[in-house]
Design an enzyme around this catalytic site. Sequence first.
Site, PDB file in Angstrom:
ATOM      1  N   CYS A 227      -4.424   0.192   1.248  1.00 17.03           N
ATOM      2  CA  CYS A 227      -3.107   0.294   1.865  1.00 17.03           C
ATOM      3  C   CYS A 227      -2.840   1.759   2.174  1.00 17.03           C
ATOM      4  CB  CYS A 227      -2.049  -0.261   0.918  1.00 17.03           C
ATOM      5  SG  CYS A 227      -0.353  -0.058   1.510  1.00 17.03           S
TER       6      CYS A 227
ATOM      7  N   CYS B 128      -3.807   2.214   8.725  1.00 15.48           N
ATOM      8  CA  CYS B 128      -3.351   0.997   8.041  1.00 15.48           C
ATOM      9  C   CYS B 128      -4.490  -0.006   8.128  1.00 15.48           C
ATOM     10  CB  CYS B 128      -2.098   0.446   8.709  1.00 15.48           C
ATOM     11  SG  CYS B 128      -1.587  -1.190   8.122  1.00 15.48           S
TER      12      CYS B 128
END
Length: 267
Positions: free
Chosen positions: A73, A183
């Site tokens: 993440c 991301c």
Amino acid sequence: MDDRPIGVFDSGLGGLTALLELRRLMPEENIVYFGDTGRLPYGEKTLAQLRVMAAQDLRLMAEQDVKAILVACGTLSSNTPELLESFPIPTAGVLIPSIRAMAEAPGDGALGIIATAATIRSGAFERALRKACPGREIIPIPCPKLVPLIEFGHTDPEDPLLQEALEEYTAPLQKASAVLLGCTHYGIVAEGLRRLLPEDCALVSAAACGAAAIKAQLEQRGQLGGSGEESFLVSGDPRDFARSASVLLGRSIADKVRRVPIMRIET
């Protein structure tokens, strides 16, 4: 040999791009994956909330008796590095390995960063990239529409909603020689990004960089080993996750997904 699993977590489907890369690099490793689908998107949370969530996610992984953790993440990697560095189980985020890969990318044009709003707001990727590549133009682009679109199934390059968002976010990157997918969700729409970026622009995957970092850690510590088992935890609807994840992974995981309670994030 250490056959304990590797823990991988993300806000939802995005971290599966890291899981796929782990499978390619280390097909024999056991993996437990947590998708925090009940609390996504992380990119819209405050810094205080992200710190609480990161600590909770790490504890959940520790409860699975993992030997290493990949924080797949970019939002948590950039906003809570102190928690990752101080956790007692060896933990890797995607920030540091991604910056190394960007610094080694070919070309001398601008360097783009596409990521969630919270990641770009933190400035962590931009600061690290400026330090690693002094004098290069850095173009950070927040992409708040992408994670919700991807989680709701808008992943086909021909999808008009996805096309509109990608066109908006890639417009400032037409002179970039490399773009960081900051991301892990963005690897799912890499084909759509590739169509809109210059032909010679390198795409650097944060997911792939993080997976390679975990492999290097395990090799260094002599902890490789396993039988290729997988299990999946989610904080949202396990059926929805299993349906979407099975498409991305190319295999059914319906019997391997279970729900964990959504944790409170009030600060």
